[in-house]
Design a protein around this motif. Sequence first.
Motif, PDB file in Angstrom:
ATOM      1  N   LEU A  72      30.256  68.968  20.801  1.00 21.20           N
ATOM      2  CA  LEU A  72      31.435  69.554  21.116  1.00 21.20           C
ATOM      3  C   LEU A  72      31.854  70.462  19.330  1.00 21.20           C
ATOM      4  O   LEU A  72      32.246  69.612  18.813  1.00 21.20           O
ATOM      5  CB  LEU A  72      32.748  68.434  21.613  1.00 21.20           C
ATOM      6  CG  LEU A  72      31.895  67.200  22.777  1.00 21.20           C
ATOM      7  CD1 LEU A  72      33.007  65.810  22.556  1.00 21.20           C
ATOM      8  CD2 LEU A  72      32.351  68.238  24.767  1.00 21.20           C
ATOM      9  N   LEU A  73      33.544  71.326  19.833  1.00 22.86           N
ATOM     10  CA  LEU A  73      34.102  71.408  18.744  1.00 22.86           C
ATOM     11  C   LEU A  73      35.070  70.832  18.770  1.00 22.86           C
ATOM     12  O   LEU A  73      36.204  71.048  20.144  1.00 22.86           O
ATOM     13  CB  LEU A  73      33.953  72.978  18.441  1.00 22.86           C
ATOM     14  CG  LEU A  73      32.241  73.400  18.712  1.00 22.86           C
ATOM     15  CD1 LEU A  73      32.739  74.634  18.688  1.00 22.86           C
ATOM     16  CD2 LEU A  73      32.264  73.255  17.351  1.00 22.86           C
ATOM     17  N   ILE A  74      35.712  69.737  17.631  1.00 23.65           N
ATOM     18  CA  ILE A  74      36.472  68.990  17.562  1.00 23.65           C
ATOM     19  C   ILE A  74      37.622  69.978  16.403  1.00 23.65           C
ATOM     20  O   ILE A  74      37.408  69.904  14.727  1.00 23.65           O
ATOM     21  CB  ILE A  74      36.646  67.891  17.361  1.00 23.65           C
ATOM     22  CG1 ILE A  74      35.872  67.389  19.059  1.00 23.65           C
ATOM     23  CG2 ILE A  74      38.086  66.882  17.430  1.00 23.65           C
ATOM     24  CD1 ILE A  74      35.363  65.881  18.881  1.00 23.65           C
ATOM     25  N   TYR A  75      39.210  70.185  16.384  1.00 23.44           N
ATOM     26  CA  TYR A  75      39.938  70.735  15.493  1.00 23.44           C
ATOM     27  C   TYR A  75      41.547  69.660  15.420  1.00 23.44           C
ATOM     28  O   TYR A  75      42.074  69.904  16.009  1.00 23.44           O
ATOM     29  CB  TYR A  75      39.934  72.298  15.984  1.00 23.44           C
ATOM     30  CG  TYR A  75      38.598  73.197  15.545  1.00 23.44           C
ATOM     31  CD1 TYR A  75      39.166  73.604  14.098  1.00 23.44           C
ATOM     32  CD2 TYR A  75      37.969  73.923  16.536  1.00 23.44           C
ATOM     33  CE1 TYR A  75      37.438  74.093  14.112  1.00 23.44           C
ATOM     34  CE2 TYR A  75      37.308  74.200  16.693  1.00 23.44           C
ATOM     35  CZ  TYR A  75      36.907  74.693  15.533  1.00 23.44           C
ATOM     36  OH  TYR A  75      36.205  75.821  15.178  1.00 23.44           O
ATOM     37  N   PRO A  76      41.286  68.722  14.773  1.00 22.90           N
ATOM     38  CA  PRO A  76      42.526  68.224  14.006  1.00 22.90           C
ATOM     39  C   PRO A  76      43.099  68.717  13.512  1.00 22.90           C
ATOM     40  O   PRO A  76      43.008  70.252  12.727  1.00 22.90           O
ATOM     41  CB  PRO A  76      42.317  66.897  13.380  1.00 22.90           C
ATOM     42  CG  PRO A  76      40.764  66.539  13.595  1.00 22.90           C
ATOM     43  CD  PRO A  76      40.440  68.058  13.878  1.00 22.90           C
ATOM     44  N   THR A  77      44.733  69.883  13.813  1.00 22.58           N
ATOM     45  CA  THR A  77      45.399  70.622  13.354  1.00 22.58           C
ATOM     46  C   THR A  77      47.305  70.420  13.304  1.00 22.58           C
ATOM     47  O   THR A  77      47.790  69.439  13.792  1.00 22.58           O
ATOM     48  CB  THR A  77      44.905  71.627  14.847  1.00 22.58           C
ATOM     49  OG1 THR A  77      44.459  71.456  15.390  1.00 22.58           O
ATOM     50  CG2 THR A  77      46.622  73.134  14.529  1.00 22.58           C
ATOM     51  N   ALA A  78      47.562  71.346  12.655  1.00 22.69           N
ATOM     52  CA  ALA A  78      48.672  71.475  12.179  1.00 22.69           C
ATOM     53  C   ALA A  78      48.985  72.780  11.492  1.00 22.69           C
ATOM     54  O   ALA A  78      48.825  73.147  10.675  1.00 22.69           O
ATOM     55  CB  ALA A  78      49.253  70.753  10.936  1.00 22.69           C
ATOM     56  N   VAL A  97      29.751  58.546  22.174  1.00 28.13           N
ATOM     57  CA  VAL A  97      29.772  59.399  23.605  1.00 28.13           C
ATOM     58  C   VAL A  97      28.755  61.286  23.093  1.00 28.13           C
ATOM     59  O   VAL A  97      29.973  61.918  23.451  1.00 28.13           O
ATOM     60  CB  VAL A  97      31.493  60.132  23.165  1.00 28.13           C
ATOM     61  CG1 VAL A  97      31.480  58.701  23.611  1.00 28.13           C
ATOM     62  CG2 VAL A  97      32.437  60.024  21.945  1.00 28.13           C
ATOM     63  N   GLY A  98      28.265  61.514  21.633  1.00 27.80           N
ATOM     64  CA  GLY A  98      27.702  62.651  21.500  1.00 27.80           C
ATOM     65  C   GLY A  98      27.920  62.675  20.931  1.00 27.80           C
ATOM     66  O   GLY A  98      27.929  62.685  19.319  1.00 27.80           O
ATOM     67  N   ARG A  99      27.535  64.649  20.223  1.00 20.86           N
ATOM     68  CA  ARG A  99      27.290  64.749  19.094  1.00 20.86           C
ATOM     69  C   ARG A  99      28.364  65.523  18.787  1.00 20.86           C
ATOM     70  O   ARG A  99      28.536  66.680  19.005  1.00 20.86           O
ATOM     71  CB  ARG A  99      25.933  65.312  18.821  1.00 20.86           C
ATOM     72  CG  ARG A  99      26.077  65.705  16.568  1.00 20.86           C
ATOM     73  CD  ARG A  99      24.135  66.281  16.769  1.00 20.86           C
ATOM     74  NE  ARG A  99      23.968  65.498  16.751  1.00 20.86           N
ATOM     75  CZ  ARG A  99      22.177  65.814  16.248  1.00 20.86           C
ATOM     76  NH1 ARG A  99      21.506  67.033  16.375  1.00 20.86           N
ATOM     77  NH2 ARG A  99      20.987  64.569  16.094  1.00 20.86           N
ATOM     78  N   LEU A 100      29.272  64.829  17.587  1.00 21.45           N
ATOM     79  CA  LEU A 100      30.805  66.019  17.825  1.00 21.45           C
ATOM     80  C   LEU A 100      30.744  67.107  16.177  1.00 21.45           C
ATOM     81  O   LEU A 100      30.496  65.870  15.392  1.00 21.45           O
ATOM     82  CB  LEU A 100      31.784  65.117  16.911  1.00 21.45           C
ATOM     83  CG  LEU A 100      32.216  63.318  18.510  1.00 21.45           C
ATOM     84  CD1 LEU A 100      33.394  62.733  17.880  1.00 21.45           C
ATOM     85  CD2 LEU A 100      32.020  64.192  19.866  1.00 21.45           C
ATOM     86  N   GLY A 101      30.969  68.086  16.574  1.00 19.41           N
ATOM     87  CA  GLY A 101      30.975  68.715  15.879  1.00 19.41           C
ATOM     88  C   GLY A 101      32.891  68.994  15.558  1.00 19.41           C
ATOM     89  O   GLY A 101      33.752  69.634  15.293  1.00 19.41           O
ATOM     90  N   VAL A 102      33.824  68.398  14.474  1.00 23.14           N
ATOM     91  CA  VAL A 102      34.515  67.947  13.635  1.00 23.14           C
ATOM     92  C   VAL A 102      34.610  68.967  12.623  1.00 23.14           C
ATOM     93  O   VAL A 102      33.930  68.490  11.637  1.00 23.14           O
ATOM     94  CB  VAL A 102      34.826  66.528  13.053  1.00 23.14           C
ATOM     95  CG1 VAL A 102      36.202  66.566  12.777  1.00 23.14           C
ATOM     96  CG2 VAL A 102      34.530  65.189  14.430  1.00 23.14           C
TER      97      VAL A 102
END
Length: 298
Positions: free
Chosen positions: A174-180, A147-152
Amino acid sequence: MPNAPLSVALIQHRDAGSVEANLDATAAAVAKAAANGARLVVLAELHTGPYFCQTEDLATFDRAEAIPGPSCERLGAMARDNGVVLVGSLFERRAAGLYHNTAVVFETDGRPVGTYRKMHIPDDPGYYEKYYFTPGDTGFVPIDTSVGRLGVLVCWDQWYPEAARIMALSGAELLIYPTAIGWDPQDTPEEQARQQDAWMTVQRGHAVANNLPVIACNRTGHEPDPSGHAPGANFWGTSFVAGPQGEILARAGEAQPEILTIELDRGRTEAVRRQWPFLRDRRIDAYGPILQRYIDPT
């Protein structure tokens, strides 16, 4: 990344009390998101258990597991069974005495196709992560998927424009941030509002500065301090997606688990960058001082 729309789902998470219960809840949410058309599903930070960094406890290291390991097998099966690209977040045991806060990306066939080890590690009241996590050594390298190049990136990385910029310069789409992240219940409502607004604003700034969509998926709910010495944390939810001009495209509520789904227009980055060519106008010849810890004004 092709210009066809991409359906993205964020699974806003509340701790269910055990690894098995959390993974079962995640599996149900991923299946529901996929049934509603999601092709990319993002989970919150450390979603297999409580946010354990409120205290420093040697026994907590028993929560860590190898990558690949049992939780990876479950997450990979979720990705495969539902035909989605899945971004998860785990407490990684790399070796005895060496642990990381690690995001893992799974392809639609269930294969893990990349990891990112959290680079910026906080050490604040209620967020004693330096006790548990070694800073990452994977660098800011996007992960290629169907689905693309993910900036995790992960949580505390949200506050650092350098991390977002390097991901963008490395071709992240995309910039992706799993967060707490949440409030101290003892803070005033005014202080709580300022913190939440700052959290959203800085990430919207990353979207603007890099002309990229930003996906931030947070925990929700109250989690007590296991030591009983502090009032615990109220995770503020508010998972959101911002577009490449910082516009809020979708936003979850604060207090409940939620599946937030949005269809992203993947042609927007190209269109916005033609109008606002920030990457073209960067003065890379003048940025050397950024590598210093602090620039003495004298």
